[in-house]
Write a protein that holds these residues in place. Structure first.
Motif, PDB file in Angstrom:
ATOM      1  N   PRO A 139       0.756  -1.257   0.000  1.00 26.15           N
ATOM      2  CA  PRO A 139       0.000   0.000   0.000  1.00 26.15           C
ATOM      3  C   PRO A 139       0.784   1.304   0.000  1.00 26.15           C
ATOM      4  N   LEU A 140       1.498   1.641   1.067  1.00 30.58           N
ATOM      5  CA  LEU A 140       2.104   2.964   1.142  1.00 30.58           C
ATOM      6  C   LEU A 140       3.237   3.126   0.134  1.00 30.58           C
ATOM      7  N   ALA A 141       4.156   2.172   0.104  1.00 35.81           N
ATOM      8  CA  ALA A 141       5.291   2.275  -0.806  1.00 35.81           C
ATOM      9  C   ALA A 141       4.858   2.156  -2.258  1.00 35.81           C
ATOM     10  N   GLY A 142       3.936   1.234  -2.523  1.00 34.83           N
ATOM     11  CA  GLY A 142       3.455   1.075  -3.889  1.00 34.83           C
ATOM     12  C   GLY A 142       2.739   2.306  -4.397  1.00 34.83           C
ATOM     13  N   LEU A 143       1.886   2.879  -3.556  1.00 32.34           N
ATOM     14  CA  LEU A 143       1.165   4.103  -3.929  1.00 32.34           C
ATOM     15  C   LEU A 143       2.128   5.254  -4.163  1.00 32.34           C
ATOM     16  N   GLY A 167      17.135  -0.018  -2.925  1.00 36.00           N
ATOM     17  CA  GLY A 167      16.876  -1.066  -1.956  1.00 36.00           C
ATOM     18  C   GLY A 167      15.653  -0.858  -1.082  1.00 36.00           C
ATOM     19  N   ALA A 168      15.176   0.373  -0.984  1.00 38.84           N
ATOM     20  CA  ALA A 168      14.012   0.651  -0.136  1.00 38.84           C
ATOM     21  C   ALA A 168      12.744   0.079  -0.755  1.00 38.84           C
ATOM     22  N   GLY A 169      11.677   0.017   0.042  1.00 32.97           N
ATOM     23  CA  GLY A 169      10.413  -0.481  -0.482  1.00 32.97           C
ATOM     24  C   GLY A 169       9.924   0.324  -1.674  1.00 32.97           C
ATOM     25  N   THR A 170       9.973   1.657  -1.557  1.00 34.01           N
ATOM     26  CA  THR A 170       9.543   2.495  -2.683  1.00 34.01           C
ATOM     27  C   THR A 170      10.451   2.281  -3.884  1.00 34.01           C
ATOM     28  N   GLY A 171      11.750   2.109  -3.640  1.00 39.57           N
ATOM     29  CA  GLY A 171      12.688   1.912  -4.734  1.00 39.57           C
ATOM     30  C   GLY A 171      12.428   0.633  -5.501  1.00 39.57           C
ATOM     31  N   THR A 172      12.177  -0.464  -4.784  1.00 38.43           N
ATOM     32  CA  THR A 172      11.927  -1.732  -5.476  1.00 38.43           C
ATOM     33  C   THR A 172      10.626  -1.674  -6.258  1.00 38.43           C
ATOM     34  N   PHE A 173       9.588  -1.040  -5.680  1.00 41.48           N
ATOM     35  CA  PHE A 173       8.341  -0.883  -6.440  1.00 41.48           C
ATOM     36  C   PHE A 173       8.555  -0.016  -7.675  1.00 41.48           C
ATOM     37  N   ALA A 174       9.321   1.064  -7.531  1.00 43.63           N
ATOM     38  CA  ALA A 174       9.554   1.940  -8.671  1.00 43.63           C
ATOM     39  C   ALA A 174      10.257   1.186  -9.794  1.00 43.63           C
ATOM     40  N   VAL A 175      11.228   0.341  -9.450  1.00 45.75           N
ATOM     41  CA  VAL A 175      11.898  -0.475 -10.468  1.00 45.75           C
ATOM     42  C   VAL A 175      10.889  -1.395 -11.144  1.00 45.75           C
ATOM     43  N   GLN A 176      10.105  -2.120 -10.356  1.00 40.37           N
ATOM     44  CA  GLN A 176       9.151  -3.073 -10.922  1.00 40.37           C
ATOM     45  C   GLN A 176       8.097  -2.382 -11.784  1.00 40.37           C
ATOM     46  N   PHE A 177       7.570  -1.261 -11.310  1.00 35.49           N
ATOM     47  CA  PHE A 177       6.531  -0.558 -12.055  1.00 35.49           C
ATOM     48  C   PHE A 177       7.075   0.014 -13.356  1.00 35.49           C
ATOM     49  N   MET A 279       3.765  13.075  -2.492  1.00 35.26           N
ATOM     50  CA  MET A 279       3.541  12.414  -1.199  1.00 35.26           C
ATOM     51  C   MET A 279       2.323  11.511  -1.316  1.00 35.26           C
ATOM     52  N   MET A 280       2.513  10.236  -1.061  1.00 31.50           N
ATOM     53  CA  MET A 280       1.426   9.262  -1.109  1.00 31.50           C
ATOM     54  C   MET A 280       0.690   9.361  -2.442  1.00 31.50           C
ATOM     55  N   GLY A 281      -0.684   9.449  -2.443  1.00 32.23           N
ATOM     56  CA  GLY A 281      -1.435   9.507  -3.676  1.00 32.23           C
ATOM     57  C   GLY A 281      -2.921   9.515  -3.433  1.00 32.23           C
ATOM     58  N   THR A 282      -3.671   9.798  -4.471  1.00 32.25           N
ATOM     59  CA  THR A 282      -5.124   9.877  -4.397  1.00 32.25           C
ATOM     60  C   THR A 282      -5.736   8.473  -4.414  1.00 32.25           C
ATOM     61  N   PRO A 283      -7.029   8.370  -4.095  1.00 30.53           N
ATOM     62  CA  PRO A 283      -7.698   7.072  -4.270  1.00 30.53           C
ATOM     63  C   PRO A 283      -7.611   6.562  -5.700  1.00 30.53           C
ATOM     64  N   ASP A 284      -7.685   7.459  -6.685  1.00 27.80           N
ATOM     65  CA  ASP A 284      -7.549   7.031  -8.082  1.00 27.80           C
ATOM     66  C   ASP A 284      -6.147   6.493  -8.360  1.00 27.80           C
ATOM     67  N   PHE A 286      -4.312   4.973  -6.175  1.00 26.83           N
ATOM     68  CA  PHE A 286      -4.255   3.662  -5.521  1.00 26.83           C
ATOM     69  C   PHE A 286      -4.910   2.602  -6.398  1.00 26.83           C
ATOM     70  N   THR A 287      -6.067   2.927  -6.975  1.00 29.70           N
ATOM     71  CA  THR A 287      -6.746   1.987  -7.860  1.00 29.70           C
ATOM     72  C   THR A 287      -5.908   1.688  -9.092  1.00 29.70           C
ATOM     73  N   ALA A 288      -5.338   2.729  -9.694  1.00 25.61           N
ATOM     74  CA  ALA A 288      -4.510   2.536 -10.885  1.00 25.61           C
ATOM     75  C   ALA A 288      -3.270   1.699 -10.567  1.00 25.61           C
ATOM     76  N   MET A 289      -2.689   1.924  -9.390  1.00 25.67           N
ATOM     77  CA  MET A 289      -1.520   1.153  -8.974  1.00 25.67           C
ATOM     78  C   MET A 289      -1.870  -0.330  -8.858  1.00 25.67           C
ATOM     79  N   LEU A 290      -3.003  -0.644  -8.214  1.00 27.18           N
ATOM     80  CA  LEU A 290      -3.418  -2.039  -8.086  1.00 27.18           C
ATOM     81  C   LEU A 290      -3.748  -2.649  -9.444  1.00 27.18           C
ATOM     82  N   ASN A 291      -4.318  -1.860 -10.354  1.00 27.15           N
ATOM     83  CA  ASN A 291      -4.583  -2.360 -11.708  1.00 27.15           C
ATOM     84  C   ASN A 291      -3.277  -2.769 -12.391  1.00 27.15           C
ATOM     85  N   LEU A 292      -2.215  -1.961 -12.196  1.00 31.47           N
ATOM     86  CA  LEU A 292      -0.905  -2.285 -12.769  1.00 31.47           C
ATOM     87  C   LEU A 292      -0.361  -3.582 -12.161  1.00 31.47           C
ATOM     88  N   VAL A 293      -0.481  -3.709 -10.837  1.00 33.76           N
ATOM     89  CA  VAL A 293      -0.020  -4.915 -10.149  1.00 33.76           C
ATOM     90  C   VAL A 293      -0.742  -6.147 -10.681  1.00 33.76           C
TER      91      VAL A 293
END
Length: 332
Positions: A139-143, A167-177, A279-284, A286-293
């Protein structure tokens, strides 16, 4: 219920029996199966975060099963496996959060507990291809990573993207995304092992930022970047604009190495470079991030899973910055 409670700065998290939350209309009770740590949890435990209150139950990330809903609340979510959006009350403007914005885990009690109450609007279906531990890592890092890359950074297929601190959570998500979106991804890290692990996630190459010539090495490898994601800043940030292609976007959301140093303004305006805070993100978002996942069947990088009662060990490990990916707590 049982929960890990922080009673004061520099005090260890302790497992305590606390009251199970009671629900109001529009709220659901989530039995937490797994929770995950973020850097904010570490800062809170050492008393270096705004608005701290004690005692408090930390945890912005959680995945579990809905066991109850409040009065006059749609029973749709009962029994559903869910993931929780930790950013609440974003506000009316998609460009920035409003004055009522808050993050689960402070000021309201968070996910390091057997149960947490959440408004149903912040629930999403858990990605079916993930375990609870993997889903809780998102959730937080992915968003944050999603909004930095796409909503703010405008990353698209073919762009060259630099992730500072892979190496951070946000960093690994950013690489994957970014890899999933068809970008050519480069990374920096203070560890050769972490650079190699980023390569295994799809990064083209990486450099060690402890080297004197790290910026020159990156320029040699990539030529220049269209999007740069930075959560560290500090004195070395002064070299970042020189790595940019014309029209590049530099997006930042942290300052673990210090504030922005003096920059060469001529480089910024001559190349029409954008500096963008996020900083973080909107509900939209979050939904778009999960759609990508879900679309790309992305599996978050989990460094280690601890039992709930060992949450302090997880916090200590985060303080050492030795992890690659997310630190997760198995709750029940």
């Amino acid at each position: 219920m049982k929960a890990m409670v922080l009673v004061g700065a520099d005090q260890p998290l302790t497992l305590q029996a606390v009251d199970k939350p009671s629900l109001a209309t529009g709220e659901a009770l989530v039995q937490i199966k797994a929770a995950a740590l973020n850097r904010r949890d570490y800062w809170i435990t050492i008393g270096k975060y705004a608005g701290i209150k004690y005692p408090t139950i930390l945890g912005s990330d959680g995945a579990g099963v809905v066991t109850e809903v409040g009065p006059d609340t749609d029973p749709y979510w009962l029994g559903k496996e869910v993931i929780i959006n930790p950013g609440h009350e974003w506000g009316d403007h998609p460009a920035y959060q409003g004055k009522d914005f808050k993050i689960m885990g402070l000021p309201e009690d968070g996910s390091m507990a057997e149960y947490v109450k959440v408004k149903t609007e912040y629930l999403q279906a858990k990605p079916a291809h993930l375990t609870f531990e993997q889903a809780a890592a998102i959730p937080l890092a992915g968003l944050t990573a999603y909004r930095a890359l796409f909503t703010k950074g405008g990353a698209k297929a073919g762009n060259k993207v630099l992730i500072v601190g892979a190496g951070a959570g946000t960093g690994t998500f950013a690489v994957q995304f970014a890899v999933a979106a068809g970008c050519q991804v480069f990374v920096t890290s203070g560890s050769g092992e972490k650079i190699e692990r980023a390569r295994q996630l799809g990064a083209a190459a990486g450099v060690n930022y402890k080297a004197q010539d790290w910026a020159e090495e990156l320029k040699h490898l990539a030529g220049g970047f269209d999007v740069i994601i930075d959560s560290a800043l500090g004195k070395d940030f002064a070299k970042v604009p020189g790595l940019c292609n014309p029209g590049a976007r530099i997006v930042f959301f942290g300052a673990t190495a210090g504030n922005i140093p003096e920059l060469d303004a001529r480089t910024l305006f001559a190349k029409q470079i954008q500096l963008l805070g996020t900083m973080m993100g909107t509900p939209d978002d979050f939904t778009a991030m999960l759609n990508l996942v879900n679309e790309h069947q992305i599996v978050p990088v989990v460094d280690e899973v601890f039992p709930l009662e060992d949450a302090q060990k997880a916090v200590d490990k985060m303080g050492s910055s030795s992890q690659f990916g997310k630190l997760v707590l198995r709750v029940s």
